[in-house]
Design a protein around this motif. Sequence first.
Motif, PDB file in Angstrom:
ATOM      1  N   PRO A  59       0.804  -1.228   0.000  1.00  0.00           N
ATOM      2  CA  PRO A  59       0.000   0.000   0.000  1.00  0.00           C
ATOM      3  C   PRO A  59       0.836   1.277   0.000  1.00  0.00           C
ATOM      4  N   SER A  60       1.919   1.317   0.775  1.00  0.00           N
ATOM      5  CA  SER A  60       2.650   2.582   0.907  1.00  0.00           C
ATOM      6  C   SER A  60       3.261   3.064  -0.407  1.00  0.00           C
ATOM      7  N   ALA A  61       3.438   2.117  -1.353  1.00  0.00           N
ATOM      8  CA  ALA A  61       4.053   2.537  -2.611  1.00  0.00           C
ATOM      9  C   ALA A  61       2.998   2.959  -3.618  1.00  0.00           C
ATOM     10  N   CYS A  62       1.723   3.011  -3.175  1.00  0.00           N
ATOM     11  CA  CYS A  62       0.642   3.226  -4.137  1.00  0.00           C
ATOM     12  C   CYS A  62       0.140   4.650  -4.197  1.00  0.00           C
ATOM     13  N   ASN A  63      -0.193   5.040  -5.417  1.00  0.00           N
ATOM     14  CA  ASN A  63      -0.782   6.343  -5.630  1.00  0.00           C
ATOM     15  C   ASN A  63      -2.266   6.145  -5.862  1.00  0.00           C
ATOM     16  N   LEU A  64      -3.019   6.645  -4.928  1.00  0.00           N
ATOM     17  CA  LEU A  64      -4.453   6.369  -4.926  1.00  0.00           C
ATOM     18  C   LEU A  64      -5.246   7.658  -5.083  1.00  0.00           C
ATOM     19  N   LEU A  65      -6.306   7.590  -5.915  1.00  0.00           N
ATOM     20  CA  LEU A  65      -7.190   8.756  -6.068  1.00  0.00           C
ATOM     21  C   LEU A  65      -8.618   8.336  -5.739  1.00  0.00           C
ATOM     22  N   ILE A  66      -9.255   9.109  -4.827  1.00  0.00           N
ATOM     23  CA  ILE A  66     -10.663   8.839  -4.513  1.00  0.00           C
ATOM     24  C   ILE A  66     -11.481   9.969  -5.135  1.00  0.00           C
ATOM     25  N   VAL A  67     -12.489   9.586  -5.944  1.00  0.00           N
ATOM     26  CA  VAL A  67     -13.342  10.600  -6.580  1.00  0.00           C
ATOM     27  C   VAL A  67     -14.765  10.403  -6.065  1.00  0.00           C
ATOM     28  N   ASP A  68     -15.183  11.304  -5.175  1.00  0.00           N
ATOM     29  CA  ASP A  68     -16.545  11.183  -4.630  1.00  0.00           C
ATOM     30  C   ASP A  68     -17.015  12.566  -4.191  1.00  0.00           C
ATOM     31  N   ASP A  69     -18.228  12.940  -4.602  1.00  0.00           N
ATOM     32  CA  ASP A  69     -18.697  14.276  -4.238  1.00  0.00           C
ATOM     33  C   ASP A  69     -19.190  14.334  -2.791  1.00  0.00           C
ATOM     34  N   ASP A  70     -19.370  13.203  -2.188  1.00  0.00           N
ATOM     35  CA  ASP A  70     -19.825  13.170  -0.802  1.00  0.00           C
ATOM     36  C   ASP A  70     -18.604  13.249   0.113  1.00  0.00           C
ATOM     37  N   GLU A  71     -18.454  14.438   0.716  1.00  0.00           N
ATOM     38  CA  GLU A  71     -17.247  14.659   1.523  1.00  0.00           C
ATOM     39  C   GLU A  71     -17.129  13.651   2.662  1.00  0.00           C
ATOM     40  N   ALA A  72     -18.264  13.335   3.241  1.00  0.00           N
ATOM     41  CA  ALA A  72     -18.247  12.402   4.373  1.00  0.00           C
ATOM     42  C   ALA A  72     -17.630  11.075   3.951  1.00  0.00           C
ATOM     43  N   ILE A  73     -17.999  10.630   2.706  1.00  0.00           N
ATOM     44  CA  ILE A  73     -17.447   9.351   2.223  1.00  0.00           C
ATOM     45  C   ILE A  73     -15.981   9.530   1.836  1.00  0.00           C
ATOM     46  N   GLY A  74     -15.748  10.536   0.971  1.00  0.00           N
ATOM     47  CA  GLY A  74     -14.404  10.722   0.411  1.00  0.00           C
ATOM     48  C   GLY A  74     -13.343  10.888   1.473  1.00  0.00           C
ATOM     49  N   SER A  75     -13.553  11.865   2.379  1.00  0.00           N
ATOM     50  CA  SER A  75     -12.479  12.147   3.326  1.00  0.00           C
ATOM     51  C   SER A  75     -12.340  11.033   4.360  1.00  0.00           C
ATOM     52  N   THR A  76     -13.483  10.425   4.754  1.00  0.00           N
ATOM     53  CA  THR A  76     -13.370   9.345   5.750  1.00  0.00           C
ATOM     54  C   THR A  76     -12.611   8.165   5.167  1.00  0.00           C
ATOM     55  N   LEU A  77     -13.006   7.819   3.914  1.00  0.00           N
ATOM     56  CA  LEU A  77     -12.357   6.687   3.261  1.00  0.00           C
ATOM     57  C   LEU A  77     -10.844   6.933   3.165  1.00  0.00           C
ATOM     58  N   GLY A 137      -1.767   2.645   5.374  1.00  0.00           N
ATOM     59  CA  GLY A 137      -0.500   2.801   4.652  1.00  0.00           C
ATOM     60  C   GLY A 137      -0.629   3.263   3.217  1.00  0.00           C
ATOM     61  N   TYR A 138      -1.852   3.542   2.765  1.00  0.00           N
ATOM     62  CA  TYR A 138      -2.010   4.015   1.376  1.00  0.00           C
ATOM     63  C   TYR A 138      -1.666   5.493   1.265  1.00  0.00           C
ATOM     64  N   HIS A 139      -1.091   5.843   0.119  1.00  0.00           N
ATOM     65  CA  HIS A 139      -0.805   7.236  -0.200  1.00  0.00           C
ATOM     66  C   HIS A 139      -1.883   7.696  -1.125  1.00  0.00           C
ATOM     67  N   GLY A 140      -2.494   8.831  -0.878  1.00  0.00           N
ATOM     68  CA  GLY A 140      -3.504   9.201  -1.847  1.00  0.00           C
ATOM     69  C   GLY A 140      -4.115  10.563  -1.648  1.00  0.00           C
ATOM     70  N   SER A 141      -5.095  10.885  -2.521  1.00  0.00           N
ATOM     71  CA  SER A 141      -5.811  12.154  -2.450  1.00  0.00           C
ATOM     72  C   SER A 141      -7.274  11.903  -2.714  1.00  0.00           C
ATOM     73  N   TRP A 142      -8.046  12.884  -2.305  1.00  0.00           N
ATOM     74  CA  TRP A 142      -9.481  12.800  -2.561  1.00  0.00           C
ATOM     75  C   TRP A 142      -9.908  14.036  -3.338  1.00  0.00           C
ATOM     76  N   VAL A 143     -10.714  13.867  -4.389  1.00  0.00           N
ATOM     77  CA  VAL A 143     -11.293  15.009  -5.105  1.00  0.00           C
ATOM     78  C   VAL A 143     -12.790  14.787  -5.211  1.00  0.00           C
ATOM     79  N   SER A 144     -13.551  15.910  -5.376  1.00  0.00           N
ATOM     80  CA  SER A 144     -15.005  15.755  -5.318  1.00  0.00           C
ATOM     81  C   SER A 144     -15.689  15.889  -6.671  1.00  0.00           C
ATOM     82  N   THR A 145     -14.957  16.245  -7.717  1.00  0.00           N
ATOM     83  CA  THR A 145     -15.607  16.354  -9.031  1.00  0.00           C
ATOM     84  C   THR A 145     -14.839  15.564 -10.090  1.00  0.00           C
TER      85      THR A 145
END
Length: 390
Positions: free
Chosen positions: A5-23, A31-39
């Motif tokens: 997981p730590s070597a992974c670049n992860l993108l979460i795309v969800d307009d529901d902030e509660a889901i996106g940021s919690t996830l 250990g995942y590396h990643g970002s969340w965007v809403s659109t």
Amino acid sequence: MNHEPSACNLLIVDDDEAIGSTLLAILRKSGYHGSWVSTGRSAIGFARDYEGSGHRLNLALIDLRLPDMSGLEVLREIKKMHPDVGAIMMTGFADVTTAVGALNEGAFAYIQKPYNIDEVKVTMERALERQSLLWENRALLGRLREANADLINTIDNLQEMDKVRSEFVHIVSHEMRSPLTVIIGYSEMLLENRTHMTEDRIQKSLESISCDGHRLTRLTEDLLNLAKSQEKKFAVSPVKLDLKQVAAKVIEDFKVLNTRMAFELAFEEGAGEVVSDRDRIEQVLVNLVGNAIKYSPPDGKVLIAARKDGSNTRVSVTDQGPGITESEQSKIFEAFYRIQADIDKKTKGTGLGLTITKAIVESLGGKISVASGPGGKGSSFNFVIPGLSS
Ligand code: ADP
């Protein structure tokens, strides 16, 4: 290949902030590396920036329903930039058919909301596993292709060598057959009919036997020299020598046999002082002067000239023969190559002399070339003897 997981670049795309940021927060803890965007638009922008900076996106969790575009469109755009991305579609119950469609578009899996975090993690791990297998396969395929290309290359080389070998055997046996036919024919005639033959015929027969015997000796010597040159076995022992003296000796030897031919030496001041192998240099000059005589009219002139060029010495052997056309100039150094006109004229030769000469000059660290005089008349063979500092 690493799918930790730590070597992974992860993108979460969800307009529901509660889901996106919690996830994202949960996954970061694992250990995942990643970002969340809403659109959708910001997801595509993120993927583009990522691609631009030379990174590849490993995982994308994409909500099927986004405010500005469909998750399917986002998937397509991201896949264009990151074709190997492990895409997992997040879908509501009503969108299952679309989610199945996303699999056809290259998504790895879909997960129905409300999701179970363990299920999300397991799916992500499987996606990463599949991705590293894909990369491993691709690398193996690349190596297989390279090995295949090497193999084809080797086969081509072997076929080429085999062709050269059979051409060689063909030419050599052909070259040997004609003098042997003469020698055997005349000697059998002498053995059987000697008593009925005139003195003159006996003499002529013996001369033919001797002449073709010498021809066979020349061919054998040329073949031995050729073999040596191909194995780079020319022993070279450089000494300080006077090139002008060597050239003068070569000329003296030829003069005895060719009384009508004129010979000239033109050495610039100091050009004769070289450090090289005396015997090899002599062999080169004998071959070149011998050809100059052989292929020129009997009352022509052969010139051996030398000049210094920096620390190198440039030597040329020039004749007044028929010259060599530009298209033939590159071929005459090849083994067994003879100009057709000379074959037709039945001038004796093996087509090996220049091949050997070139190999000798190269073993001395030099180069050889040929040029024809104005109007294509006369040939000039030029070779370089390298100086000590070059
Ligand atoms: P050979 O003289 O035994 O045939 P070489 O390798 O020495 O073999 O020369 C190859 C061919 O190049 C010759 O057969 C001849 O056609 C051509 N050649 C060589 N030297 C000269 C020259 N000085 N003038 C014209 N043609 C030449």
